[in-house]
Design a protein around this motif. Structure first.
Motif, PDB file in Angstrom:
ATOM      1  N   THR A 161       0.819  -1.215   0.000  1.00 40.17           N
ATOM      2  CA  THR A 161       0.000   0.000   0.000  1.00 40.17           C
ATOM      3  C   THR A 161       0.850   1.263   0.000  1.00 40.17           C
ATOM      4  O   THR A 161       0.455   2.289  -0.584  1.00 40.17           O
ATOM      5  CB  THR A 161      -0.940  -0.004   1.216  1.00 40.17           C
ATOM      6  OG1 THR A 161      -1.831  -1.127   1.082  1.00 40.17           O
ATOM      7  CG2 THR A 161      -1.755   1.271   1.308  1.00 40.17           C
ATOM      8  N   LEU A 162       2.043   1.218   0.602  1.00 40.41           N
ATOM      9  CA  LEU A 162       2.908   2.395   0.697  1.00 40.41           C
ATOM     10  C   LEU A 162       4.050   2.346  -0.314  1.00 40.41           C
ATOM     11  O   LEU A 162       5.013   3.110  -0.190  1.00 40.41           O
ATOM     12  CB  LEU A 162       3.468   2.505   2.124  1.00 40.41           C
ATOM     13  CG  LEU A 162       2.405   2.477   3.245  1.00 40.41           C
ATOM     14  CD1 LEU A 162       3.074   2.569   4.607  1.00 40.41           C
ATOM     15  CD2 LEU A 162       1.392   3.597   3.064  1.00 40.41           C
ATOM     16  N   ARG A 182      -0.112   1.620  10.895  1.00 40.44           N
ATOM     17  CA  ARG A 182       0.564   0.989   9.756  1.00 40.44           C
ATOM     18  C   ARG A 182       0.671   1.919   8.555  1.00 40.44           C
ATOM     19  O   ARG A 182       0.977   1.472   7.453  1.00 40.44           O
ATOM     20  CB  ARG A 182      -0.177  -0.294   9.358  1.00 40.44           C
ATOM     21  CG  ARG A 182      -0.064  -1.398  10.401  1.00 40.44           C
ATOM     22  CD  ARG A 182      -0.620  -2.716   9.875  1.00 40.44           C
ATOM     23  NE  ARG A 182      -0.434  -3.799  10.823  1.00 40.44           N
ATOM     24  CZ  ARG A 182      -0.745  -5.079  10.590  1.00 40.44           C
ATOM     25  NH1 ARG A 182      -1.277  -5.415   9.420  1.00 40.44           N
ATOM     26  NH2 ARG A 182      -0.539  -6.011  11.503  1.00 40.44           N
ATOM     27  N   VAL A 183       0.403   3.198   8.769  1.00 35.65           N
ATOM     28  CA  VAL A 183       0.567   4.210   7.724  1.00 35.65           C
ATOM     29  C   VAL A 183       1.343   5.361   8.349  1.00 35.65           C
ATOM     30  O   VAL A 183       0.820   6.061   9.221  1.00 35.65           O
ATOM     31  CB  VAL A 183      -0.795   4.694   7.180  1.00 35.65           C
ATOM     32  CG1 VAL A 183      -0.596   5.772   6.116  1.00 35.65           C
ATOM     33  CG2 VAL A 183      -1.590   3.524   6.609  1.00 35.65           C
ATOM     34  N   GLU A 240      -5.732   8.637   3.487  1.00 37.51           N
ATOM     35  CA  GLU A 240      -5.727   7.914   4.751  1.00 37.51           C
ATOM     36  C   GLU A 240      -4.788   8.627   5.717  1.00 37.51           C
ATOM     37  O   GLU A 240      -3.616   8.843   5.406  1.00 37.51           O
ATOM     38  CB  GLU A 240      -5.245   6.470   4.537  1.00 37.51           C
ATOM     39  CG  GLU A 240      -5.215   5.627   5.783  1.00 37.51           C
ATOM     40  CD  GLU A 240      -6.596   5.365   6.365  1.00 37.51           C
ATOM     41  OE1 GLU A 240      -6.692   5.193   7.601  1.00 37.51           O
ATOM     42  OE2 GLU A 240      -7.574   5.326   5.587  1.00 37.51           O
ATOM     43  N   GLY A 293      -4.912  -1.316   0.861  1.00 34.34           N
ATOM     44  CA  GLY A 293      -4.808  -1.086   2.292  1.00 34.34           C
ATOM     45  C   GLY A 293      -5.362  -2.181   3.171  1.00 34.34           C
ATOM     46  O   GLY A 293      -5.460  -1.990   4.386  1.00 34.34           O
ATOM     47  N   GLN A 304      -2.831  -3.123   5.664  1.00 31.43           N
ATOM     48  CA  GLN A 304      -2.496  -2.037   6.593  1.00 31.43           C
ATOM     49  C   GLN A 304      -3.653  -1.709   7.532  1.00 31.43           C
ATOM     50  O   GLN A 304      -3.569  -0.761   8.301  1.00 31.43           O
ATOM     51  CB  GLN A 304      -2.098  -0.773   5.805  1.00 31.43           C
ATOM     52  CG  GLN A 304      -1.008  -0.968   4.762  1.00 31.43           C
ATOM     53  CD  GLN A 304       0.223  -1.672   5.291  1.00 31.43           C
ATOM     54  OE1 GLN A 304       0.551  -2.771   4.882  1.00 31.43           O
ATOM     55  NE2 GLN A 304       0.906  -1.023   6.216  1.00 31.43           N
ATOM     56  N   THR A 338      -1.612   9.499   3.388  1.00 30.35           N
ATOM     57  CA  THR A 338      -1.314   8.860   2.101  1.00 30.35           C
ATOM     58  C   THR A 338      -2.577   8.771   1.260  1.00 30.35           C
ATOM     59  O   THR A 338      -3.639   8.363   1.756  1.00 30.35           O
ATOM     60  CB  THR A 338      -0.753   7.446   2.330  1.00 30.35           C
ATOM     61  OG1 THR A 338       0.415   7.523   3.155  1.00 30.35           O
ATOM     62  CG2 THR A 338      -0.406   6.770   1.020  1.00 30.35           C
TER      63      THR A 338
END
Length: 472
Positions: A58-59, A105-106, A100, A186, A189, A110
């Motif tokens: 996701t990142l 977890r972020v 988000e 995501g 995450q 983002t």
């Protein structure tokens, strides 16, 4: 005279409403054609293409055209757009972006993107939404590793490819309900893409009648050599999320306005069912019963294993945010899991190959998973909405059972079906078609069975069952 006439009418209804086995009508030719169109070869090509992006974390990179989640989502959009064009523009494809915020977890705010393909329904059913999803992000051993290889062939390129195949096959056909095909980011995450869509749906008051997520649906083989290519697990429980949310609300824990609204909606819609003894008959359980029956009716020898848990033990997927907002939502997953090929860095140790690689995906099995989804979605999309105002008359002591409900305004409804089962059965066992009557007495004791009422369309497709509340 009037009393004798009423008694005669009730007697005739009782005779005509004798228990019959549940109808197992032959599938419509159109459904057969769609099932035959599902292609294991296309599914394989899409899984391998998704794996080819190296990582879909996701990142991960969003600028590259060949690597990372940005390249993956643009490719998915292009594929879905091509299917929309082939459907004559019937399928509507959107990239729905949202930001988000930073979280566990972020690391920083983002932008994420749900890819949503909508097939509008027609007539009175178009306001009913049936949602099916897979998540296109992936991960390896370290959930925060946005750079390392993370092929994600089974988790969840398999589910993503199945949903893409469903969209492309079903887009060439017409349905009464609106179908929504989603691929979301995501999940690894924190179920982020699904949560955003579910939150927006509740805020907008959308009528999401059913939601299915397909997650880890790529292999019928387990880590101890188990093998069953004719079985698919279906997790369906609406009670657990209701209890969790109500417990949190009663504990006066801080909650967002959206969560407060979800709790209020669940209290209004689901608590009366629970208080009437319907813990195993919430809308999610009714959806599970429908999906099992629909798939097994058109796939001889195939078993949908109905599991009354919201997910695998202490785990979760993208249906959870829908459950938490009061929607009927379930998860399809393969019969076993091989954890050497899930959430692992690709490598070989002591002769054991680790990693979520395409060589461990059975593409014919994924095609059957897609067919099981298609059978359930199509038959539900051709069916009417569930009956409203269903009541079980408890005004007097009797070994008969009298049910009543509100007549549907949908012109496609040509009758109603009462279904029932023993209290220790997970699925409906008996039924009675009662025409357009909206009050019927059956010679079946309400004390011994559980009832439901379905609306039936002109083509013979039955709605989800409505659980009767007591009428005193």
């Amino acid at each position: 005279m009037q009393a004798r006439l009423s008694a005669l009418v009730l007697a005739l209804l009782a005779v005509s409403a004798q228990a019959q086995p549940l109808p197992q009508a032959a599938p419509a030719d159109e459904l057969k054609a769609m099932l035959a169109e599902v292609s294991a070869e296309r599914i394989e090509a899409r899984v391998r293409k998704l794996v080819g992006f190296g990582t879909r974390h996701t990142l991960s990179d969003i600028g590259s055209d060949t690597r990372g989640i940005g390249a993956a989502r643009r490719w998915i959009t292009s594929e879905m757009t091509a299917c929309a064009k082939a459907s004559g523009g019937r399928l509507k494809v959107e990239e729905q972006s949202f930001v988000e915020p930073a979280g566990q977890r972020v690391g920083q705010p983002t932008e994420l993107m749900n890819i949503v393909a909508t097939l509008p329904g027609r007539g009175a059913g178009k306001g009913r939404l049936l949602v099916v999803s897979g998540h296109y992000d992936s991960r390896n051993s370290d959930v925060m590793d946005a750079l390392g290889e993370s092929p994600g062939a089974n988790d969840d390129a398999s589910g993503t490819a199945a949903v893409m195949e469903l969209a492309c096959v079903m887009a060439r056909h017409q349905f009464d309900a609106t179908l929504v095909f989603m691929t979301v980011p995501g999940e690894e995450q924190g179920l982020l893409g699904a949560a955003q869509w579910a939150r927006d749906a509740r805020a907008e008051g959308l009528n999401v009648e059913a939601m299915i997520t397909n997650d880890i649906v790529g292999s019928p083989r387990g880590d101890a050599g188990q093998y069953d290519a004719k079985r698919l697990r279906l997790f369906a429980d609406g009670l657990d999320p209701l209890v969790r949310l109500l417990t949190a609300a009663n504990a006066n824990r801080p909650a967002s306005p959206a969560d407060q609204k979800a709790v209020a909606a669940m209290q209004a819609e689901l608590l009366p069912l629970l208080q009437a003894g319907g813990a195993e008959d919430l809308p999610t359980q009714q959806l599970g019963r429908h999906l099992k029956a629909a798939a097994e009716a058109v796939m001889p020898g195939f078993t949908v294993q109905l599991i009354q848990r919201r997910d695998r033990y202490l785990r979760g997927g993208d249906h959870i945010p829908f459950l938490e907002r009061g929607y009927a939502a379930v998860r399809f997953s393969e019969p076993f899991e091989n954890f050497a090929h899930q959430h692992q860095n690709p490598r070989t140790e002591n002769g054991v190959v680790y990693g979520d690689l395409p060589e461990f995906v059975d593409f014919g099995y994924v095609a059957d998973v897609a067919r099981a989804n298609l059978a359930g979605l199509a038959t539900l999309a051709w069916a009417p909405a569930p009956p409203k105002g269903v009541r079980l008359d408890a005004g007097g002591l009797s070994n008969d059972s009298t049910l009543e409900w509100t007549a549907s305004a949908d012109p496609e409804v040509t009758g109603y079906r009462i279904v029932w089962r023993d209290t220790d059965s997970a699925t409906w066992q008996q039924s009675s078609d009662v025409g357009l009557a909206t009050r019927v007495t059956l010679p079946v004791s309400k004390d011994n069975v559980v009832f439901g009422v379905q609306a039936v369309s002109r083509k013979g497709f039955a709605s989800l069952a409505s659980f009767p509340l007591p009428k005193r």
